[in-house]
Design a protein around this motif. Structure first.
Motif, PDB file in Angstrom:
ATOM      1  N   ALA A 269      -1.354  14.738 -14.704  1.00  0.00           N
ATOM      2  CA  ALA A 269      -2.589  14.473 -13.952  1.00  0.00           C
ATOM      3  C   ALA A 269      -2.426  13.212 -13.114  1.00  0.00           C
ATOM      4  N   GLN A 270      -1.827  12.170 -13.709  1.00  0.00           N
ATOM      5  CA  GLN A 270      -1.587  10.935 -12.979  1.00  0.00           C
ATOM      6  C   GLN A 270      -0.618  11.155 -11.820  1.00  0.00           C
ATOM      7  N   GLN A 271       0.389  11.990 -12.046  1.00  0.00           N
ATOM      8  CA  GLN A 271       1.347  12.282 -10.984  1.00  0.00           C
ATOM      9  C   GLN A 271       0.690  13.062  -9.848  1.00  0.00           C
ATOM     10  N   ALA A 272      -0.223  13.973 -10.197  1.00  0.00           N
ATOM     11  CA  ALA A 272      -0.937  14.722  -9.163  1.00  0.00           C
ATOM     12  C   ALA A 272      -1.779  13.792  -8.305  1.00  0.00           C
ATOM     13  N   MET A 273      -2.418  12.803  -8.937  1.00  0.00           N
ATOM     14  CA  MET A 273      -3.239  11.872  -8.169  1.00  0.00           C
ATOM     15  C   MET A 273      -2.385  10.938  -7.313  1.00  0.00           C
ATOM     16  N   ALA A 274      -1.148  10.677  -7.745  1.00  0.00           N
ATOM     17  CA  ALA A 274      -0.249   9.856  -6.926  1.00  0.00           C
ATOM     18  C   ALA A 274       0.052  10.508  -5.588  1.00  0.00           C
ATOM     19  N   GLU A 275      -0.003  11.832  -5.539  1.00  0.00           N
ATOM     20  CA  GLU A 275       0.241  12.530  -4.276  1.00  0.00           C
ATOM     21  C   GLU A 275      -0.756  12.109  -3.203  1.00  0.00           C
ATOM     22  N   ARG A 276      -1.952  11.703  -3.609  1.00  0.00           N
ATOM     23  CA  ARG A 276      -2.967  11.234  -2.644  1.00  0.00           C
ATOM     24  C   ARG A 276      -2.488   9.974  -1.927  1.00  0.00           C
ATOM     25  N   LEU A 277      -1.740   9.146  -2.642  1.00  0.00           N
ATOM     26  CA  LEU A 277      -1.210   7.929  -2.023  1.00  0.00           C
ATOM     27  C   LEU A 277      -0.024   8.242  -1.125  1.00  0.00           C
ATOM     28  N   LEU A 278       0.856   9.123  -1.582  1.00  0.00           N
ATOM     29  CA  LEU A 278       2.050   9.443  -0.795  1.00  0.00           C
ATOM     30  C   LEU A 278       1.669   9.993   0.575  1.00  0.00           C
ATOM     31  N   ALA A 279       0.577  10.742   0.634  1.00  0.00           N
ATOM     32  CA  ALA A 279       0.147  11.317   1.906  1.00  0.00           C
ATOM     33  C   ALA A 279      -0.339  10.263   2.892  1.00  0.00           C
ATOM     34  N   ARG A 280      -0.647   9.052   2.407  1.00  0.00           N
ATOM     35  CA  ARG A 280      -1.198   7.993   3.252  1.00  0.00           C
ATOM     36  C   ARG A 280      -0.184   6.898   3.578  1.00  0.00           C
ATOM     37  N   LEU A 281       1.049   7.051   3.126  1.00  0.00           N
ATOM     38  CA  LEU A 281       2.034   5.995   3.349  1.00  0.00           C
ATOM     39  C   LEU A 281       2.365   5.835   4.829  1.00  0.00           C
ATOM     40  N   PRO A 282       2.573   4.608   5.271  1.00  0.00           N
ATOM     41  CA  PRO A 282       2.993   4.390   6.661  1.00  0.00           C
ATOM     42  C   PRO A 282       4.431   4.850   6.875  1.00  0.00           C
ATOM     43  N   ALA A 283       4.784   5.081   8.111  1.00  0.00           N
ATOM     44  CA  ALA A 283       6.132   5.552   8.434  1.00  0.00           C
ATOM     45  C   ALA A 283       7.185   4.485   8.140  1.00  0.00           C
ATOM     46  N   HIS A 284       6.822   3.220   8.302  1.00  0.00           N
ATOM     47  CA  HIS A 284       7.794   2.141   8.143  1.00  0.00           C
ATOM     48  C   HIS A 284       7.191   1.020   7.297  1.00  0.00           C
ATOM     49  N   ALA A 285       8.025   0.434   6.445  1.00  0.00           N
ATOM     50  CA  ALA A 285       7.650  -0.753   5.678  1.00  0.00           C
ATOM     51  C   ALA A 285       8.934  -1.474   5.285  1.00  0.00           C
ATOM     52  N   GLN A 286       8.877  -2.782   5.248  1.00  0.00           N
ATOM     53  CA  GLN A 286      10.068  -3.585   4.974  1.00  0.00           C
ATOM     54  C   GLN A 286      10.139  -4.000   3.504  1.00  0.00           C
ATOM     55  N   ASP A 287       9.104  -4.663   3.021  1.00  0.00           N
ATOM     56  CA  ASP A 287       9.067  -5.150   1.639  1.00  0.00           C
ATOM     57  C   ASP A 287       7.880  -4.500   0.939  1.00  0.00           C
ATOM     58  N   VAL A 288       8.165  -3.740  -0.124  1.00  0.00           N
ATOM     59  CA  VAL A 288       7.172  -2.859  -0.738  1.00  0.00           C
ATOM     60  C   VAL A 288       7.045  -3.185  -2.223  1.00  0.00           C
ATOM     61  N   LEU A 289       5.812  -3.239  -2.713  1.00  0.00           N
ATOM     62  CA  LEU A 289       5.527  -3.469  -4.119  1.00  0.00           C
ATOM     63  C   LEU A 289       4.789  -2.279  -4.697  1.00  0.00           C
ATOM     64  N   ASP A 290       5.294  -1.744  -5.829  1.00  0.00           N
ATOM     65  CA  ASP A 290       4.567  -0.755  -6.624  1.00  0.00           C
ATOM     66  C   ASP A 290       3.946  -1.506  -7.791  1.00  0.00           C
ATOM     67  N   LEU A 291       2.634  -1.679  -7.744  1.00  0.00           N
ATOM     68  CA  LEU A 291       1.904  -2.477  -8.723  1.00  0.00           C
ATOM     69  C   LEU A 291       1.448  -1.587  -9.879  1.00  0.00           C
ATOM     70  N   GLY A 292       1.930  -1.877 -11.094  1.00  0.00           N
ATOM     71  CA  GLY A 292       1.664  -1.006 -12.230  1.00  0.00           C
ATOM     72  C   GLY A 292       2.548   0.221 -12.165  1.00  0.00           C
ATOM     73  N   CYS A 293       3.837  -0.004 -12.067  1.00  0.00           N
ATOM     74  CA  CYS A 293       4.775   1.070 -11.705  1.00  0.00           C
ATOM     75  C   CYS A 293       5.064   2.047 -12.832  1.00  0.00           C
ATOM     76  N   GLY A 294       4.737   1.688 -14.085  1.00  0.00           N
ATOM     77  CA  GLY A 294       5.037   2.588 -15.190  1.00  0.00           C
ATOM     78  C   GLY A 294       6.526   2.894 -15.264  1.00  0.00           C
ATOM     79  N   PRO A 295       6.915   4.151 -15.551  1.00  0.00           N
ATOM     80  CA  PRO A 295       8.323   4.495 -15.657  1.00  0.00           C
ATOM     81  C   PRO A 295       9.029   4.678 -14.325  1.00  0.00           C
ATOM     82  N   GLY A 296       8.335   4.413 -13.225  1.00  0.00           N
ATOM     83  CA  GLY A 296       9.020   4.210 -11.960  1.00  0.00           C
ATOM     84  C   GLY A 296       9.244   5.390 -11.052  1.00  0.00           C
ATOM     85  N   ASP A 297       8.635   6.539 -11.316  1.00  0.00           N
ATOM     86  CA  ASP A 297       8.880   7.678 -10.425  1.00  0.00           C
ATOM     87  C   ASP A 297       8.291   7.459  -9.041  1.00  0.00           C
ATOM     88  N   LEU A 298       7.088   6.901  -8.962  1.00  0.00           N
ATOM     89  CA  LEU A 298       6.514   6.589  -7.652  1.00  0.00           C
ATOM     90  C   LEU A 298       7.332   5.499  -6.971  1.00  0.00           C
TER      91      LEU A 298
END
Length: 269
Positions: free
Chosen positions: A43-72
């Motif tokens: 369920a958490q992974q399904a909701m992560a898809e909502r974020l992936l759809a909104r990602l910008p095309a380019h980013a230099q320095d990126v932080l995953d806050l609360g990354c858990g086991p790191g798949d995102l």
């Protein structure tokens, strides 16, 4: 405010708690959940898809806050790692151990509190966070830290949870020992504006998932770390039987429903 059984207690905005003790308990719970997190967190992974759809095309320095086991985090590294730096940060050491084993050392894994980031000022241009900040007692402190580490024009994309989440579970457990108290959309808007984000967008939707029985429901919640209990709380067989009976009254053709009131925040520094 929705009631939950003692072993699935969440506290979202609770100044009455001892934050150091709360952080230790959350870190312990999620570390224990780490070995089986991915198999139960669909369920958490399904909701992560909502974020992936909104990602910008380019980013230099990126932080995953609360990354858990790191798949995102690994997906962020796939998208941005060739020309930039990706950091995965979590409060739970066990989650970070799982992330390192699963995804290696190319990602910068950090163990830290979201309200006290070990990162320089204006060092990132994108922060992504999926279902983590609802665990943080001090929302203002977390968002203030994000404004500090983001560069001007930097963005934060955040999934968090609002009141009404797990309402069916609260209905099934009619006399729990703990309470679920998530912050609503207006609270997040006020906090984001208050710490200086110049653009604040909050989208709300209900995500509903279905499970075959109460055991599967509770495994899905407990298995992703949501098991911070009040000391000494125990459930009897009679408690479980009554909860099962109440939950069965909610059954649909798809199974037992579990609702997440999802907030997706898009914030610009």
């Amino acid at each position: 405010m929705t009631a939950l059984p003692s072993h699935v207690a969440h506290v979202a905005s609770a100044p009455r708690i001892d934050e150091r003790d709360w952080h230790a308990r959350v870190a312990h719970a999620f570390s224990r959940a780490a070995p089986r997190y991915l198999e139960r967190a669909w369920a958490q992974q399904a909701m992560a898809e909502r974020l992936l759809a909104r990602l910008p095309a380019h980013a230099q320095d990126v932080l995953d806050l609360g990354c858990g086991p790191g798949d995102l985090t690994a997906e962020l590294f796939r998208r941005y790692g060739a020309g930039g730096r990706v950091t995965g940060l979590d409060l739970a050491p066990g989650m970070l151990d799982a992330a390192r084993q699963r995804h290696g050392q190319a990602i910068d894994w950090r163990c830290a509190d979201a309200a006290d980031l070990p990162l320089p000022n204006a060092s990132h241009d994108l922060v992504v966070s999926n279902l983590a900040i609802q665990w943080c007692p001090n929302l203002d402190a977390v968002l203030s830290e994000l404004t500090r580490v983001l560069r001007p024009g930097g963005r934060a994309l955040i999934n968090t949870l609002a009141p009404g989440t797990l309402a069916e579970v609260g209905q099934a457990w009619a006399h729990p020992a703990a309470l679920l108290d998530f912050r609503d959309a207006a609270c997040h808007r006020r906090a984001a504006h208050g710490v200086g984000f110049r653009r604040v967008e909050v989208n709300e939707r209900i995500e509903r998932f279905h499970y075959p029985d109460l055991s599967a429901v509770m495994a899905s919640i407990k298995g992703v770390g949501a098991q911070v209990a009040r000391g000494g709380a125990r459930l009897s067989r009679a408690d479980v039987a009554r909860a099962t009976h109440r939950f069965e009254a909610l059954r649909t053709d798809h199974g037992l429903p579990v609702s997440y009131h999802l907030l997706t925040l898009e914030l610009e520094r």
